[in-house]
Design a protein around this motif. Sequence first.
Motif, PDB file in Angstrom:
ATOM      1  N   PHE A   4       0.840  -1.189   0.000  1.00 43.94           N
ATOM      2  CA  PHE A   4       0.000   0.000   0.000  1.00 43.94           C
ATOM      3  C   PHE A   4       0.881   1.247   0.000  1.00 43.94           C
ATOM      4  O   PHE A   4       2.043   1.218   0.411  1.00 43.94           O
ATOM      5  N   TYR A  17      -3.597  -8.181   3.646  1.00 38.29           N
ATOM      6  CA  TYR A  17      -4.929  -7.638   3.391  1.00 38.29           C
ATOM      7  C   TYR A  17      -5.963  -8.332   4.264  1.00 38.29           C
ATOM      8  O   TYR A  17      -6.038  -9.544   4.311  1.00 38.29           O
ATOM      9  N   ARG A  20     -10.055  -4.381   4.942  1.00 39.23           N
ATOM     10  CA  ARG A  20     -10.238  -2.944   5.092  1.00 39.23           C
ATOM     11  C   ARG A  20      -9.790  -2.225   3.828  1.00 39.23           C
ATOM     12  O   ARG A  20      -8.933  -2.704   3.099  1.00 39.23           O
ATOM     13  N   HIS A  21     -10.343  -1.040   3.606  1.00 38.90           N
ATOM     14  CA  HIS A  21      -9.926  -0.214   2.486  1.00 38.90           C
ATOM     15  C   HIS A  21      -9.334   1.086   3.011  1.00 38.90           C
ATOM     16  O   HIS A  21      -9.520   2.149   2.441  1.00 38.90           O
ATOM     17  N   THR A  22      -8.653   0.994   4.121  1.00 40.07           N
ATOM     18  CA  THR A  22      -8.043   2.182   4.710  1.00 40.07           C
ATOM     19  C   THR A  22      -6.574   1.902   5.015  1.00 40.07           C
ATOM     20  O   THR A  22      -6.132   0.758   5.054  1.00 40.07           O
ATOM     21  N   ALA A  29      -8.568   6.899   4.235  1.00 40.73           N
ATOM     22  CA  ALA A  29      -9.078   6.220   3.040  1.00 40.73           C
ATOM     23  C   ALA A  29      -8.296   6.636   1.799  1.00 40.73           C
ATOM     24  O   ALA A  29      -8.476   6.054   0.731  1.00 40.73           O
ATOM     25  N   GLN A  32      -3.601   3.881  -1.540  1.00 40.94           N
ATOM     26  CA  GLN A  32      -3.628   3.083  -2.753  1.00 40.94           C
ATOM     27  C   GLN A  32      -3.068   1.702  -2.437  1.00 40.94           C
ATOM     28  O   GLN A  32      -1.996   1.585  -1.842  1.00 40.94           O
ATOM     29  N   PHE A  33      -3.788   0.677  -2.848  1.00 38.92           N
ATOM     30  CA  PHE A  33      -3.316  -0.675  -2.633  1.00 38.92           C
ATOM     31  C   PHE A  33      -2.737  -1.224  -3.925  1.00 38.92           C
ATOM     32  O   PHE A  33      -3.207  -0.908  -5.014  1.00 38.92           O
ATOM     33  N   LEU A  46     -13.025  -6.471  -4.221  1.00 33.71           N
ATOM     34  CA  LEU A  46     -11.902  -5.563  -4.008  1.00 33.71           C
ATOM     35  C   LEU A  46     -11.444  -4.920  -5.310  1.00 33.71           C
ATOM     36  O   LEU A  46     -11.009  -3.774  -5.325  1.00 33.71           O
ATOM     37  N   ALA A  49     -13.666  -2.111  -5.803  1.00 35.15           N
ATOM     38  CA  ALA A  49     -13.433  -1.113  -4.762  1.00 35.15           C
ATOM     39  C   ALA A  49     -12.163  -0.320  -5.047  1.00 35.15           C
ATOM     40  O   ALA A  49     -12.139   0.901  -4.896  1.00 35.15           O
ATOM     41  N   MET A  50     -11.115  -0.987  -5.466  1.00 31.69           N
ATOM     42  CA  MET A  50      -9.853  -0.291  -5.753  1.00 31.69           C
ATOM     43  C   MET A  50     -10.032   0.636  -6.936  1.00 31.69           C
ATOM     44  O   MET A  50      -9.501   1.743  -6.958  1.00 31.69           O
ATOM     45  N   LEU A  53     -11.901   3.654  -5.658  1.00 30.82           N
ATOM     46  CA  LEU A  53     -11.051   4.487  -4.816  1.00 30.82           C
ATOM     47  C   LEU A  53     -10.063   5.272  -5.669  1.00 30.82           C
ATOM     48  O   LEU A  53      -9.813   6.446  -5.429  1.00 30.82           O
TER      49      LEU A  53
END
Length: 63
Positions: A4, A17, A20-22, A29, A32-33, A46, A49-50, A53
């Motif tokens: 990340f 992982y 979570r997305h934080t 928040a 970046q992953f 995910l 979600a990515m 984001l």
Amino acid sequence: MARFRCRACGKEDSFVYDGRHTCPNCGSAAVQFALGVEEIPDDHPLIEAMRRLAEEGNEKNED
Ligand SMILES: [Zn+2]
């Protein structure tokens, strides 16, 4: 294992992982992953979600 990079605290590291997305460091928040795509099924939530984001981050922070 994933990596990340956080725009809020600047932390860049690897982490496990856990859903979570934080940011694992500061909880922001604005993180970046970088998961290996080969580790994730194409239909995994995910991925969506990515993508979302990343789009939001680009809109809110242009630096
Ligand atoms: Zn952070």
